[in-house]
Motif scaffolding. Structure first.
Motif, PDB file in Angstrom:
ATOM      1  N   THR A  58      32.002  40.176-107.232  1.00 47.98           N
ATOM      2  CA  THR A  58      33.003  39.280-107.800  1.00 47.98           C
ATOM      3  C   THR A  58      32.996  37.910-107.139  1.00 47.98           C
ATOM      4  OG1 THR A  58      34.282  41.305-107.773  1.00 47.98           O
ATOM      5  CG2 THR A  58      35.341  39.371-108.673  1.00 47.98           C
ATOM      6  N   ASP A  89      31.082  42.337-117.331  1.00 47.64           N
ATOM      7  CA  ASP A  89      32.507  42.621-117.135  1.00 47.64           C
ATOM      8  C   ASP A  89      33.083  41.810-115.980  1.00 47.64           C
ATOM      9  OD1 ASP A  89      32.233  44.398-119.137  1.00 47.64           O
ATOM     10  OD2 ASP A  89      33.236  46.054-118.089  1.00 47.64           O
ATOM     11  N   GLY A  93      36.239  39.064-116.141  1.00 48.92           N
ATOM     12  CA  GLY A  93      37.423  39.079-115.276  1.00 48.92           C
ATOM     13  C   GLY A  93      37.628  37.755-114.582  1.00 48.92           C
ATOM     14  N   VAL A  94      36.556  37.203-114.026  1.00 46.03           N
ATOM     15  CA  VAL A  94      36.665  35.928-113.312  1.00 46.03           C
ATOM     16  C   VAL A  94      37.016  34.817-114.287  1.00 46.03           C
ATOM     17  CG1 VAL A  94      35.354  34.220-112.004  1.00 46.03           C
ATOM     18  CG2 VAL A  94      35.152  36.634-111.454  1.00 46.03           C
ATOM     19  N   ASP A  95      36.434  34.869-115.466  1.00 45.72           N
ATOM     20  CA  ASP A  95      36.701  33.863-116.477  1.00 45.72           C
ATOM     21  C   ASP A  95      38.191  33.811-116.800  1.00 45.72           C
ATOM     22  OD1 ASP A  95      35.585  31.901-118.172  1.00 45.72           O
ATOM     23  OD2 ASP A  95      36.053  33.205-119.875  1.00 45.72           O
ATOM     24  N   LYS A  96      38.801  34.987-116.919  1.00 51.31           N
ATOM     25  CA  LYS A  96      40.236  35.065-117.218  1.00 51.31           C
ATOM     26  C   LYS A  96      41.054  34.393-116.118  1.00 51.31           C
ATOM     27  CE  LYS A  96      41.297  39.247-119.473  1.00 51.31           C
ATOM     28  NZ  LYS A  96      41.759  40.628-119.312  1.00 51.31           N
ATOM     29  N   ALA A  97      40.650  34.664-114.877  1.00 44.83           N
ATOM     30  CA  ALA A  97      41.411  34.122-113.747  1.00 44.83           C
ATOM     31  C   ALA A  97      41.275  32.612-113.659  1.00 44.83           C
ATOM     32  CB  ALA A  97      40.927  34.767-112.453  1.00 44.83           C
ATOM     33  N   LEU A  98      40.060  32.100-113.922  1.00 47.91           N
ATOM     34  CA  LEU A  98      39.847  30.657-113.793  1.00 47.91           C
ATOM     35  C   LEU A  98      40.416  29.898-114.980  1.00 47.91           C
ATOM     36  CD1 LEU A  98      36.228  30.505-112.364  1.00 47.91           C
ATOM     37  CD2 LEU A  98      38.372  30.173-111.174  1.00 47.91           C
ATOM     38  N   ARG A 100      43.245  30.050-116.233  1.00 53.42           N
ATOM     39  CA  ARG A 100      44.703  29.961-116.260  1.00 53.42           C
ATOM     40  C   ARG A 100      45.139  28.508-116.378  1.00 53.42           C
ATOM     41  NH1 ARG A 100      43.601  30.643-110.694  1.00 53.42           N
ATOM     42  NH2 ARG A 100      44.227  28.796-109.553  1.00 53.42           N
TER      43      ARG A 100
ATOM     44  N   LEU B 124      42.976  36.653-108.307  1.00 49.16           N
ATOM     45  CA  LEU B 124      43.434  36.657-109.699  1.00 49.16           C
ATOM     46  C   LEU B 124      42.440  37.384-110.591  1.00 49.16           C
ATOM     47  CD1 LEU B 124      44.921  33.107-110.263  1.00 49.16           C
ATOM     48  CD2 LEU B 124      46.115  35.277-110.152  1.00 49.16           C
ATOM     49  N   ALA B 125      41.145  37.204-110.296  1.00 50.59           N
ATOM     50  CA  ALA B 125      40.132  37.898-111.084  1.00 50.59           C
ATOM     51  C   ALA B 125      40.270  39.406-110.934  1.00 50.59           C
ATOM     52  CB  ALA B 125      38.737  37.454-110.654  1.00 50.59           C
ATOM     53  N   LYS B 126      40.517  39.853-109.701  1.00 48.82           N
ATOM     54  CA  LYS B 126      40.691  41.298-109.466  1.00 48.82           C
ATOM     55  C   LYS B 126      41.916  41.803-110.229  1.00 48.82           C
ATOM     56  CE  LYS B 126      37.569  41.544-106.185  1.00 48.82           C
ATOM     57  NZ  LYS B 126      36.352  42.321-106.304  1.00 48.82           N
ATOM     58  N   ALA B 128      43.181  40.475-112.864  1.00 42.81           N
ATOM     59  CA  ALA B 128      42.864  40.455-114.285  1.00 42.81           C
ATOM     60  C   ALA B 128      42.028  41.678-114.659  1.00 42.81           C
ATOM     61  CB  ALA B 128      42.121  39.168-114.636  1.00 42.81           C
ATOM     62  N   MET B 129      41.103  42.063-113.772  1.00 44.21           N
ATOM     63  CA  MET B 129      40.245  43.210-114.071  1.00 44.21           C
ATOM     64  C   MET B 129      41.033  44.506-114.189  1.00 44.21           C
ATOM     65  SD  MET B 129      36.829  42.945-111.863  1.00 44.21           S
ATOM     66  CE  MET B 129      36.382  41.405-111.198  1.00 44.21           C
TER      67      MET B 129
END
Lengths: 375, 254
Positions: A58, A89, A93-98, A100, B124-126, B128-129
């Motif tokens: 990650t 995958d 996940g990282v894409d979602k977090a960045l 924001r 945040l990524a974790k 989100a996962m």
């Protein structure tokens, strides 16, 4: 082979090419952090290739995504050749977090302005005072019901708490009061000697101890010893939903948990005050004998002359009232505990600080009242 | 390259309050396996897990994690192992005075040398996962539901992208959709990071869809181990009742 992450610049079929190589994993966090901000300047179209990457986790994905975004934010085109396997995958996940919205990155402003805080604390004080009145009413009601149906007074529980807060506090309270009695007498003899007024040392010690010092020492000790324990007990029961469990069984936590504890305190405080008074006067007598050259017989005679039953009453009347306030503050702080360990600590601290403060304030009020009554 | 066996337990005995809970256990877990530990309540599953992590003292036997015996490890070694193992506790064990994001960032701050921006983004990524939204990240553990607590606990166990993940009932108390997501997450991470997972679970669906090998614990001993079909074929009254009871059959039909 374990090898740190790196980027190799080249020219691809379609614009610039960056090839990521090595292990892009948490073990190389500092390198990843550096690489994430290592976008080459003056690119128009950039492709980041992952073919040379060994291990990827990650943190590595974060660095690659950041890199891509920094190029895009600079106004160029950039694309990441996301591998079409399970690793996709991680990218999602990282894409979602960045992705924001930027407004939500900051933490909520918990403190606000000074005025805001002042208003908040005034409001909190009013809420606390209302809660105190509410609890007083409930306790009175429970107690009145308990007088009619003694089984509801939970005397067994009250006796248990009496043992904890009363009997087990005797050694420390006796020792503390003994020492304070010694110190008061020593100071009295030392300073009164200059005026040749050592005869009045006994009067000084007696009145101070019986009216003020005895009860204050005892209640402060009780607040620190038992008040904090009550807050911690009730607070952790609140945290573990034990109090909610009682409520859903149709039982009143005030009747079960709070009234027995406060009753125990109200009974214990005057008894402890009597013990404390005795210990302090005993300590003063020992010092008078050793340090002040006053024989025990003379000391006791002086004591008889100096002490009146009014002095004793003044001290003893205050003790149960103070005990009630200590118990009520402890219970209220316990009931205010929220889910976190931190709030339990805050509650225990607030319980001790507030109850000692109220004990001193009450002492002042009593002093005015007794003076007006000529006691 | 490191040895293929990441966890080796041999002849482990644990006695708690005069009662021998674990009686001579031996097994190995290889890199990349997802091992599920099943057993009746009180059969010593959690005790075994806690002993493997060094949280409970053992009477005799050895536990080796990544080639290091825990009781002989130097402080540097145990720190290295700690950085490469993630543990999810049954009740979450989130730090109650930190926000969810800070909970996930916590191990990163202790073990890595990156920047705050990196920790924040990866945390945040974790989150989100495991299915939490960005808005939830600044909440405190006391403000979220039990299912969310589980997810955050898994996110924190995964914070460092560890090599070995220990899970104590990861899907209990979750709705089937959330449990399915967690199963999928465990499988994905296992493939991507070549993660080794050791989980205690009662969830027959997880056992069936996620675990590559199952250890069945009964009365402090391992009575059977192997993939699901081997366990199903094994003849033991308790195992029969466990897997072929009503709920077991329902899960296999699914």
């Amino acid at each position: 082979m374990a090898q740190g992450p790196s980027l190799r610049a080249g020219v691809g079929a379609d614009g610039d090419l960056l090839s990521a190589e090595g292990d892009w994993t948490a073990a190389h966090a500092a390198d990843l952090d550096r690489l994430a901000h290592a976008a080459p300047p003056h690119v128009r179209k950039l492709t980041i290739s992952l073919e040379g990457v060994g291990r990827l986790d990650t943190f590595g994905v974060w660095a690659l995504e950041r890199l891509r975004r920094s190029v895009v934010e600079a106004g160029a085109q950039a694309q990441l050749a996301i591998p079409q396997d399970a690793r996709a995958d991680l990218f999602a996940g990282v894409d979602k977090a960045l992705a924001r919205p930027s407004g939500q990155t900051g933490r909520r402003d918990r403190w606000g302005t000074l005025l805001h805080r002042l208003g908040r604390s005034a409001e909190a004080f009013a809420v606390d005072f209302a809660a105190f009145l509410d609890l007083t009413g409930r306790l009175t009601f429970c107690f009145a019901q308990g007088l009619r149906h003694p089984a509801r007074l939970r005397l067994r529980s009250a006796v248990h708490h009496l043992d904890r807060t009363g009997l087990r506090a005797v050694p420390i309270i006796a020792l503390m009061c003994f020492l304070i009695g010694c110190i008061l007498a020593q100071q009295g003899f030392f300073h009164f000697q200059r005026f040749g007024a050592t005869d009045y040392v006994v009067d000084l010690v007696t009145i101070l101890v019986l009216r003020e010092i005895g009860v204050l020492l005892v209640t402060i000790m009780v607040a620190g010893r038992s008040g904090s324990a009550y807050t911690a007990e009730i607070g952790s029961m609140k945290m573990r939903e034990e109090i909610d469990a009682l409520r859903t069984m149709g039982l009143d936590p005030v009747e079960y948990l709070i009234l027995p504890r406060i009753l125990a305190l109200i009974v214990a405080a005057p008894l402890l005050t009597i013990i404390g008074n005795g210990a302090a006067l005993y300590g003063a007598g020992v010092v008078a004998w050793i340090y002040g050259d006053m024989s025990p017989a003379v000391y006791i005679e002086r004591l008889h002359e100096a002490a009146s039953h009014i002095d004793l009453e003044v001290g003893l009347i205050k003790a149960p009232v103070m005990a009630f306030v200590i118990g009520a503050v402890a219970a209220l702080e316990g009931m205010k505990v929220q889910g976190s360990a931190e709030s339990l600590g805050l509650g225990a601290t607030a319980s001790v600080v507030r109850s000692i403060f109220f004990v001193i304030v009450l002492d002042g009020i009593f002093a005015v009242l007794f003076a007006a009554m000529g006691m | 390259m490191e040895a293929d066996e990441v966890i080796t337990v041999s002849d482990l005995h644990v006695t708690l309050a005069g009662h021998e809970v674990v009686r001579g256990l031996s097994f190995q877990v290889r890199r990349g396996e997802i091992v599920g530990l099943v057993g009746a309540s009180g059969s010593g599953k959690t005790v075994l897990l806690r002993t493997m992590l060094g949280l409970l003292p053992k009477t005799s036997g050895t536990v080796e994690i990544m080639g290091v015996r825990l009781e002989q490890a130097t402080p540097a070694e145990s720190r290295r192992i700690g950085g490469r193992c993630g543990m999810m506790f049954q009740q979450g064990a989130l730090f109650s005075s930190l926000t969810l994001r800070e909970n996930v960032e916590f191990p990163m701050r202790e073990y890595l040398d990156g920047s705050d921006a990196m920790y924040g983004d990866v945390a945040l990524a974790k989150l989100a996962m495991v299915g939490l939204s960005v808005e939830d990240a600044d909440k405190l553990p006391s403000e979220i539901s039990g299912g969310m607590t589980k997810r955050v606990a898994i996110a924190r166990a995964l914070a460092l992208d560890p090599d070995i993940l220990f899970l104590d009932e990861p899907t209990s108390g979750l709705d089937p959709i959330a449990a399915g997501e967690i199963d999928r997450l465990i499988r994905t991470l296992q493939r991507v990071l070549n993660l080794t997972v050791f989980m205690v679970t009662h969830d027959l669906n997880s056992l069936k869809s996620v675990c590559t090998r199952i250890l069945a614990l009964y009365d402090g001993r391992i009575i059977a181990q192997g993939p699901m079909q081997d366990i199903l074929a094994f003849d033991h009254p308790w195992l029969r009742a466990y897997f072929r009871g009503e709920r077991g059959r329902a899960a296999q039909l699914a």
